[in-house]
Write a protein that holds these residues in place. Structure first.
Motif, PDB file in Angstrom:
ATOM      1  N   CYS A   1       0.826  -1.213   0.000  1.00 24.74           N
ATOM      2  CA  CYS A   1       0.000   0.000   0.000  1.00 24.74           C
ATOM      3  C   CYS A   1       0.861   1.264   0.000  1.00 24.74           C
ATOM      4  CB  CYS A   1      -0.929   0.020   1.214  1.00 24.74           C
ATOM      5  SG  CYS A   1      -2.317  -1.120   1.084  1.00 24.74           S
ATOM      6  N   VAL A   2       1.896   1.276   0.807  1.00 24.18           N
ATOM      7  CA  VAL A   2       2.784   2.438   0.858  1.00 24.18           C
ATOM      8  C   VAL A   2       3.497   2.621  -0.483  1.00 24.18           C
ATOM      9  CG1 VAL A   2       4.875   3.378   1.925  1.00 24.18           C
ATOM     10  CG2 VAL A   2       3.067   2.416   3.355  1.00 24.18           C
ATOM     11  N   ALA A   3       4.023   1.550  -1.047  1.00 20.24           N
ATOM     12  CA  ALA A   3       4.732   1.641  -2.324  1.00 20.24           C
ATOM     13  C   ALA A   3       3.806   2.127  -3.446  1.00 20.24           C
ATOM     14  CB  ALA A   3       5.348   0.287  -2.680  1.00 20.24           C
ATOM     15  N   LEU A   4       2.614   1.580  -3.521  1.00 23.48           N
ATOM     16  CA  LEU A   4       1.665   1.986  -4.551  1.00 23.48           C
ATOM     17  C   LEU A   4       1.231   3.438  -4.356  1.00 23.48           C
ATOM     18  CD1 LEU A   4       0.073   1.125  -7.042  1.00 23.48           C
ATOM     19  CD2 LEU A   4      -1.703   0.237  -5.512  1.00 23.48           C
ATOM     20  N   SER A   5       1.043   3.839  -3.119  1.00 25.74           N
ATOM     21  CA  SER A   5       0.673   5.227  -2.830  1.00 25.74           C
ATOM     22  C   SER A   5       1.780   6.192  -3.235  1.00 25.74           C
ATOM     23  CB  SER A   5       0.359   5.408  -1.344  1.00 25.74           C
ATOM     24  OG  SER A   5      -0.761   4.648  -0.988  1.00 25.74           O
ATOM     25  N   LEU A   6       3.017   5.839  -2.895  1.00 25.81           N
ATOM     26  CA  LEU A   6       4.146   6.704  -3.262  1.00 25.81           C
ATOM     27  C   LEU A   6       4.331   6.784  -4.772  1.00 25.81           C
ATOM     28  CD1 LEU A   6       6.745   5.722  -0.524  1.00 25.81           C
ATOM     29  CD2 LEU A   6       5.448   7.848  -0.701  1.00 25.81           C
ATOM     30  N   TYR A   7       3.997   5.727  -5.484  1.00 26.68           N
ATOM     31  CA  TYR A   7       4.079   5.730  -6.935  1.00 26.68           C
ATOM     32  C   TYR A   7       2.976   6.595  -7.552  1.00 26.68           C
ATOM     33  CZ  TYR A   7       3.836   4.113 -11.755  1.00 26.68           C
ATOM     34  OH  TYR A   7       3.784   4.066 -13.125  1.00 26.68           O
ATOM     35  N   LEU A   8       1.741   6.452  -7.066  1.00 25.39           N
ATOM     36  CA  LEU A   8       0.599   7.118  -7.671  1.00 25.39           C
ATOM     37  C   LEU A   8       0.486   8.604  -7.351  1.00 25.39           C
ATOM     38  CD1 LEU A   8      -2.249   4.475  -7.226  1.00 25.39           C
ATOM     39  CD2 LEU A   8      -1.118   5.152  -9.345  1.00 25.39           C
ATOM     40  N   LEU A   9       0.858   9.004  -6.146  1.00 27.82           N
ATOM     41  CA  LEU A   9       0.595  10.374  -5.695  1.00 27.82           C
ATOM     42  C   LEU A   9       1.177  11.446  -6.620  1.00 27.82           C
ATOM     43  CD1 LEU A   9      -0.896  11.943  -3.542  1.00 27.82           C
ATOM     44  CD2 LEU A   9       1.145  11.823  -2.125  1.00 27.82           C
ATOM     45  N   PRO A  10       2.462  11.435  -6.975  1.00 30.06           N
ATOM     46  CA  PRO A  10       2.955  12.497  -7.861  1.00 30.06           C
ATOM     47  C   PRO A  10       2.385  12.409  -9.277  1.00 30.06           C
ATOM     48  CG  PRO A  10       4.699  10.923  -7.405  1.00 30.06           C
ATOM     49  CD  PRO A  10       3.543  10.553  -6.535  1.00 30.06           C
ATOM     50  N   ARG A  11       2.085  11.210  -9.737  1.00 30.03           N
ATOM     51  CA  ARG A  11       1.521  11.059 -11.082  1.00 30.03           C
ATOM     52  C   ARG A  11       0.089  11.592 -11.141  1.00 30.03           C
ATOM     53  NH1 ARG A  11       5.490   7.991 -10.064  1.00 30.03           N
ATOM     54  NH2 ARG A  11       6.907   7.303 -11.692  1.00 30.03           N
ATOM     55  N   LEU A  12      -0.679  11.338 -10.108  1.00 31.25           N
ATOM     56  CA  LEU A  12      -2.035  11.869 -10.063  1.00 31.25           C
ATOM     57  C   LEU A  12      -2.033  13.384  -9.882  1.00 31.25           C
ATOM     58  CD1 LEU A  12      -3.781   9.063  -8.011  1.00 31.25           C
ATOM     59  CD2 LEU A  12      -4.153   9.624 -10.417  1.00 31.25           C
ATOM     60  N   LYS A  13      -1.070  13.899  -9.138  1.00 24.39           N
ATOM     61  CA  LYS A  13      -0.964  15.351  -9.005  1.00 24.39           C
ATOM     62  C   LYS A  13      -0.645  15.972 -10.356  1.00 24.39           C
ATOM     63  CE  LYS A  13       0.698  19.181  -6.399  1.00 24.39           C
ATOM     64  NZ  LYS A  13       1.059  19.617  -5.078  1.00 24.39           N
ATOM     65  N   GLY A  14       0.283  15.357 -11.096  1.00 29.30           N
ATOM     66  CA  GLY A  14       0.610  15.848 -12.427  1.00 29.30           C
ATOM     67  C   GLY A  14      -0.585  15.815 -13.348  1.00 29.30           C
ATOM     68  N   ALA A  15      -1.367  14.751 -13.281  1.00 32.24           N
ATOM     69  CA  ALA A  15      -2.553  14.633 -14.133  1.00 32.24           C
ATOM     70  C   ALA A  15      -3.605  15.676 -13.769  1.00 32.24           C
ATOM     71  CB  ALA A  15      -3.134  13.231 -14.031  1.00 32.24           C
ATOM     72  N   ILE A  16      -3.790  15.960 -12.495  1.00 29.49           N
ATOM     73  CA  ILE A  16      -4.779  16.955 -12.082  1.00 29.49           C
ATOM     74  C   ILE A  16      -4.337  18.358 -12.496  1.00 29.49           C
ATOM     75  CG2 ILE A  16      -5.792  18.100 -10.067  1.00 29.49           C
ATOM     76  CD1 ILE A  16      -6.143  15.341  -8.843  1.00 29.49           C
TER      77      ILE A  16
END
Length: 125
Positions: free
Chosen positions: A94-109
């Motif tokens: 969960c931590v690894a997936l969260s750390l992977y997704l967070l900056p990518r989702l911020k970039g997409a938003i």
């Protein structure tokens, strides 16, 4: 109302997912892990007024929760691991997936806001 400089959504979102400038795709959008640059170092597009706020965190929790909850149930039923092992493995996942997704989702938003010409509420001083 049409604009001569139409901003296409799909390329902007893909560039944002890659954490690149939504306009040119060459310059980095983030100066750190999550800090949006004031402007693109390549094309000089201003990015400072785009505010993602809690959107990326909410989407990260939503995605990680929907992926990991069924996986935990499946692993528990299929393999019956020791609870401590199950908790450790899925906590790290969960931590690894969260750390992977967070900056990518911020970039997409931020890219979505750029493509739709949405601007932040306050100006920087």
């Amino acid at each position: 109302m049409t604009d001569a400089t139409e901003r296409l959504m799909r390329p902007a979102l893909l560039r944002g997912w890659r954490r690149r400038c939504p306009k040119c795709g060459a310059g980095p959008m983030l100066s750190g892990y999550l800090k949006v640059r004031d402007a693109c170092p390549v094309c000089h597009e201003e990015l400072h007024h785009h505010r993602a706020d809690d959107g990326p965190a909410y989407l990260t929790i939503l995605i990680v929760g929907h992926l990991m909850a069924p996986a935990i149930m499946w692993a528990f039923v299929a393999y019956r691991p020791d609870p401590l092992i199950l908790a450790t493995v899925f906590t790290i996942g969960c931590v690894a997936l969260s750390l992977y997704l967070l900056p990518r989702l911020k970039g997409a938003i931020v890219a979505l806001q750029w493509a739709k010409r949405m601007h932040g509420f306050g100006a920087r001083h």
